[in-house]
Motif scaffolding. Structure first.
Motif, PDB file in Angstrom:
ATOM      1  N   ASP A 339      42.212  21.515  38.455  1.00  0.00           N
ATOM      2  CA  ASP A 339      41.396  22.359  37.569  1.00  0.00           C
ATOM      3  C   ASP A 339      39.963  22.450  38.085  1.00  0.00           C
ATOM      4  O   ASP A 339      39.324  23.494  37.997  1.00  0.00           O
ATOM      5  N   SER A 340      39.475  21.339  38.633  1.00  0.00           N
ATOM      6  CA  SER A 340      38.103  21.348  39.156  1.00  0.00           C
ATOM      7  C   SER A 340      38.001  22.301  40.355  1.00  0.00           C
ATOM      8  O   SER A 340      37.062  23.097  40.453  1.00  0.00           O
ATOM      9  N   VAL A 341      39.001  22.261  41.244  1.00  0.00           N
ATOM     10  CA  VAL A 341      38.966  23.127  42.437  1.00  0.00           C
ATOM     11  C   VAL A 341      39.074  24.596  42.019  1.00  0.00           C
ATOM     12  O   VAL A 341      38.318  25.451  42.500  1.00  0.00           O
ATOM     13  N   VAL A 342      39.982  24.892  41.093  1.00  0.00           N
ATOM     14  CA  VAL A 342      40.138  26.276  40.622  1.00  0.00           C
ATOM     15  C   VAL A 342      38.826  26.745  39.980  1.00  0.00           C
ATOM     16  O   VAL A 342      38.380  27.880  40.181  1.00  0.00           O
ATOM     17  N   THR A 357      42.130  34.976  51.091  1.00  0.00           N
ATOM     18  CA  THR A 357      43.538  34.571  50.899  1.00  0.00           C
ATOM     19  C   THR A 357      43.565  33.401  49.925  1.00  0.00           C
ATOM     20  O   THR A 357      42.591  32.658  49.790  1.00  0.00           O
ATOM     21  N   GLY A 358      44.688  33.235  49.226  1.00  0.00           N
ATOM     22  CA  GLY A 358      44.866  32.092  48.330  1.00  0.00           C
ATOM     23  C   GLY A 358      44.197  32.293  46.982  1.00  0.00           C
ATOM     24  O   GLY A 358      44.149  33.405  46.463  1.00  0.00           O
ATOM     25  N   GLY A 359      43.720  31.178  46.422  1.00  0.00           N
ATOM     26  CA  GLY A 359      43.077  31.227  45.110  1.00  0.00           C
ATOM     27  C   GLY A 359      44.064  31.095  43.966  1.00  0.00           C
ATOM     28  O   GLY A 359      43.669  31.017  42.804  1.00  0.00           O
ATOM     29  N   ASP A 360      45.364  31.064  44.292  1.00  0.00           N
ATOM     30  CA  ASP A 360      46.387  30.973  43.247  1.00  0.00           C
ATOM     31  C   ASP A 360      47.395  29.883  43.615  1.00  0.00           C
ATOM     32  O   ASP A 360      47.313  29.289  44.687  1.00  0.00           O
ATOM     33  N   ALA A 361      48.355  29.656  42.725  1.00  0.00           N
ATOM     34  CA  ALA A 361      49.378  28.632  43.000  1.00  0.00           C
ATOM     35  C   ALA A 361      50.563  29.299  43.697  1.00  0.00           C
ATOM     36  O   ALA A 361      50.810  30.493  43.507  1.00  0.00           O
ATOM     37  N   PRO A 362      51.328  28.550  44.509  1.00  0.00           N
ATOM     38  CA  PRO A 362      52.515  29.133  45.137  1.00  0.00           C
ATOM     39  C   PRO A 362      53.491  29.621  44.058  1.00  0.00           C
ATOM     40  O   PRO A 362      53.595  28.998  42.989  1.00  0.00           O
ATOM     41  N   ALA A 363      54.202  30.704  44.344  1.00  0.00           N
ATOM     42  CA  ALA A 363      55.093  31.293  43.334  1.00  0.00           C
ATOM     43  C   ALA A 363      56.380  30.474  43.147  1.00  0.00           C
ATOM     44  O   ALA A 363      57.055  30.591  42.143  1.00  0.00           O
ATOM     45  N   ASP A 364      56.701  29.633  44.108  1.00  0.00           N
ATOM     46  CA  ASP A 364      57.950  28.855  44.132  1.00  0.00           C
ATOM     47  C   ASP A 364      58.179  28.052  42.834  1.00  0.00           C
ATOM     48  O   ASP A 364      57.336  27.232  42.447  1.00  0.00           O
ATOM     49  N   GLU A 365      59.322  28.265  42.190  1.00  0.00           N
ATOM     50  CA  GLU A 365      59.612  27.579  40.923  1.00  0.00           C
ATOM     51  C   GLU A 365      59.724  26.062  41.068  1.00  0.00           C
ATOM     52  O   GLU A 365      59.433  25.308  40.157  1.00  0.00           O
ATOM     53  N   PRO A 375      46.311  27.475  50.067  1.00  0.00           N
ATOM     54  CA  PRO A 375      45.096  27.372  50.877  1.00  0.00           C
ATOM     55  C   PRO A 375      44.245  28.630  50.685  1.00  0.00           C
ATOM     56  O   PRO A 375      44.769  29.747  50.733  1.00  0.00           O
ATOM     57  N   THR A 376      42.968  28.424  50.455  1.00  0.00           N
ATOM     58  CA  THR A 376      42.095  29.515  50.017  1.00  0.00           C
ATOM     59  C   THR A 376      40.944  29.705  50.998  1.00  0.00           C
ATOM     60  O   THR A 376      40.303  28.719  51.395  1.00  0.00           O
ATOM     61  N   VAL A 377      40.711  30.959  51.370  1.00  0.00           N
ATOM     62  CA  VAL A 377      39.545  31.273  52.211  1.00  0.00           C
ATOM     63  C   VAL A 377      38.674  32.269  51.445  1.00  0.00           C
ATOM     64  O   VAL A 377      39.171  33.275  50.922  1.00  0.00           O
ATOM     65  N   LEU A 378      37.388  31.950  51.354  1.00  0.00           N
ATOM     66  CA  LEU A 378      36.437  32.812  50.640  1.00  0.00           C
ATOM     67  C   LEU A 378      35.465  33.423  51.636  1.00  0.00           C
ATOM     68  O   LEU A 378      34.925  32.724  52.501  1.00  0.00           O
ATOM     69  N   GLY A 379      35.242  34.725  51.493  1.00  0.00           N
ATOM     70  CA  GLY A 379      34.256  35.421  52.330  1.00  0.00           C
ATOM     71  C   GLY A 379      33.048  35.831  51.501  1.00  0.00           C
ATOM     72  O   GLY A 379      32.955  35.499  50.311  1.00  0.00           O
ATOM     73  N   ASP A 380      32.124  36.550  52.148  1.00  0.00           N
ATOM     74  CA  ASP A 380      30.889  37.011  51.493  1.00  0.00           C
ATOM     75  C   ASP A 380      30.098  35.852  50.878  1.00  0.00           C
ATOM     76  O   ASP A 380      29.585  35.946  49.756  1.00  0.00           O
ATOM     77  N   ILE A 381      30.026  34.773  51.611  1.00  0.00           N
ATOM     78  CA  ILE A 381      29.304  33.594  51.121  1.00  0.00           C
ATOM     79  C   ILE A 381      27.837  33.696  51.537  1.00  0.00           C
ATOM     80  O   ILE A 381      27.521  33.960  52.705  1.00  0.00           O
ATOM     81  N   GLY A 394      39.007  20.185  48.104  1.00  0.00           N
ATOM     82  CA  GLY A 394      40.303  20.831  47.937  1.00  0.00           C
ATOM     83  C   GLY A 394      40.506  21.825  49.068  1.00  0.00           C
ATOM     84  O   GLY A 394      39.652  21.960  49.954  1.00  0.00           O
ATOM     85  N   PRO A 395      41.632  22.564  49.040  1.00  0.00           N
ATOM     86  CA  PRO A 395      41.979  23.454  50.157  1.00  0.00           C
ATOM     87  C   PRO A 395      41.219  24.786  50.083  1.00  0.00           C
ATOM     88  O   PRO A 395      41.819  25.846  49.901  1.00  0.00           O
ATOM     89  N   VAL A 396      39.915  24.713  50.212  1.00  0.00           N
ATOM     90  CA  VAL A 396      39.074  25.902  50.059  1.00  0.00           C
ATOM     91  C   VAL A 396      38.053  25.932  51.195  1.00  0.00           C
ATOM     92  O   VAL A 396      37.326  24.958  51.407  1.00  0.00           O
TER      93      VAL A 396
END
Ligand code: NAD
Length: 491
Positions: A339-342, A357-365, A375-381, A394-396
């Motif tokens: 929750d902290s990473v999100v 890319t990323g920012g969400d949880a895998p869809a796999d049930e 794994p999340t990559v953020l641009g425009d930083i 976390g994976p960011v």
């Protein structure tokens, strides 16, 4: 009791005074890959139990101090052999309580063994001081290192076996006794280390492990007057409080705290290698490494090409269950951490960052009951986005563009932290300038920000650390004090 049997009962006792003990209460430990059923339980010790642990550590100290360093080394190297023998079993337990992959957990176990072996040999086969000239005739003077007494080691959940090993190996090899407080989320890994040392013949009371609810035992743990030194790895919030409290008691304190590690990609770099290496540095252990790369700073002419390669490498990662074949990124260590990473990602997006890319949880049930995050990559930083400076753990990965090596160095140093940094370049001048000017304790050139060996001095500058480094011969400075002895042998 044989190790496997204890684990199958899902109740794992702790080591106090050379005995495996449990109190009346237990704490359940979660499996972050599946929160539905607790993984196992460990004793919730009381404050009185903690005081008893110090009683044992205090009582064991004089004999352990007098024990020959060669005999201490024999115990440590035998414990290293046991960790290696038990590596598969231990790795499963680490993966279960922490969420890292089987391969990562196995690597952690083998490196913990290396720490025990290294300090056993270093202290056992090494010297313990220096002979000094003395102006007085017939006088022999020496400066000799001696152990401090009872060391308190407090460790976090992210490397639950290596971190206790990194601290206890030099502490015990140097002749100290110890009380270990492992993270409440991941106590079993530290208990595996204690079991290996105990089975290798560590005398009773030399190592005592206190598992329990931090709020209940904190007073007994921190206020005990017999503490000679405290080595802590964890958050800045806790580390800063401890540093202040122990300073007022004149107790030696070593803190390995947070990080906001940057990798710089210069225009002349091998971009494919840089992308591969940055992805390993950012997403190994789901980014839950103090030295993980969490910012990548790219020179403008290669920004677009590098980001394309980076995203291709990220797309090849396989988030999944820690023990499943083929998983390259496990879950986060628990719901609070997820929750902290999100929360960090959401705030960054509100402040102008773009999710590449990323920012969400895998869809796999199959993964629906675990603490997973793609794994999340953020641009425009920019430096107006909090994630530029705040530790996420976390994976960011946050990508920022700069115009020159000068700008890149300013960007790397734009942080309260100073743990690790990397530069990717073919230019020797740029590499050396970066190494000289980046304000971090660990500098890598064309390599990952994590990945330091047991004999490499390790520790951060600024808010990431304290004056005492860990690992290598440096660590022994923290666990010993120097006594100067002058002996007149003339008539
Ligand atoms: P944390 O500070 O919450 O907890 C660390 C340890 O301190 C745990 O064992 C915890 O139970 C204990 N603790 C917390 N409050 C206490 C109290 N009042 N009294 C006694 N013990 C107390 O950290 P965490 O969330 O477990 O670990 C993540 C943090 O650790 C991150 O900030 C990360 O950067 C840092 N870390 C740093 C390094 C490094 O070498 N620099 C390595 C790994 C992790």
């Amino acid at each position: 009791m044989p190790e496997r049997e204890v684990i199958q009962m899902r109740s794992v006792e702790t080591l106090v005074g050379g005995e495996w003990t449990a109190g009346d209460e237990w704490i359940e430990v979660q499996n972050p890959a599946d929160l539905r059923t607790p993984a196992f339980r460990v004793p919730a010790l009381t404050p009185a139990d903690v005081t008893r642990a110090y009683d044992h550590a205090e009582r064991a100290f004089p004999a352990w101090k007098r024990t020959s360093p060669l005999a201490r080394a024999t115990v440590l190297t035998a414990a290293a052999a046991l960790l290696r023998e038990r590596a598969d079993t231990i790795a499963e337990d680490i993966a279960t309580e922490n969420g890292k992959t089987r391969a990562e957990a196995r690597g952690e176990t083998l490196k913990a063994a290396d720490f025990l072996e290294y300090y056993g040999l270093l202290v056992g086969r090494g010297g313990y001081g220096t002979l000094l000239n003395d102006i007085r005739p017939d006088t022999r003077t020496s400066a000799q290192a001696e152990p401090l007494g009872v060391v308190l080691a407090i460790t976090p959940w992210n490397d639950p076996l290596i971190t206790p090993a990194r601290k206890l190996a030099p502490a015990l090899a140097a002749g100290n006794t110890a009380v270990l407080k492992p993270a409440t989320e991941t106590p079993l890994s530290g208990l595996h280390l204690a079991r290996a040392l105990h089975d290798a013949g560590l005398p009773a009371g030399v190592l005592n492990v206190v598992t329990g609810r931090t709020g209940q035992i904190s007073g007994a743990l921190l206020d005990d007057p017999r503490i000679a030194a405290v080595t802590f790895t964890g958050s800045n919030a806790v580390g800063d409080r401890l540093r202040t409290a122990f300073a007022t008691r004149n107790i030696r304190f070593q803190g390995e705290l947070g990080g906001k590690n940057a990798s710089v990609v210069l225009a002349d770099a091998d971009l494919a290698k840089a992308a591969r290496t940055v992805v390993a540095a950012a997403f190994g252990q789901a980014g839950q490494r103090c030295t993980a790369t969490s910012r990548v700073v790219v020179e403008r002419p290669v920004h677009d090409a590098f980001v394309r390669l980076l995203l291709a490498e990220v797309a090849a990662l396989r988030p999944g269950a820690p023990l499943a074949e083929g998983t390259s990124v496990g879950p986060l260590s628990g719901p609070r951490q997820r929750d902290s990473v999100v929360g960090h990602i959401e705030r960054a997006v509100k402040q102008g960052a773009t999710v590449l890319t990323g920012g969400d949880a895998p869809a796999d049930e199959v993964l629906a009951h675990g603490c997973y995050l793609n794994p999340t990559v953020l641009g425009d930083i920019t430096d107006a986005v909090d994630i530029w400076r705040e530790e996420v753990f976390g994976p960011v990965l946050a990508v920022r563009v700069v115009d020159s090596l000068d700008d890149a160095i300013v960007a790397v140093n734009d942080s309260d932290f100073g743990l690790a940094a990397a530069v990717f370049t073919r230019d020797l001048h740029a590499a050396h300038r970066f190494a000289d000017e980046a304000e971090c304790g660990q500098i890598a050139v064309n390599l990952t920000t994590p990945g330091w060996d047991v004999h490499h001095p390790f520790g951060g500058f600024h808010d990431s650390g304290s004056p005492f480094k860990e690992q290598g011969t440096e660590a022994l400075h923290f666990y010993t004090r120097v006594k100067t002895v002058a002996i007149h042998y003339g008539a």
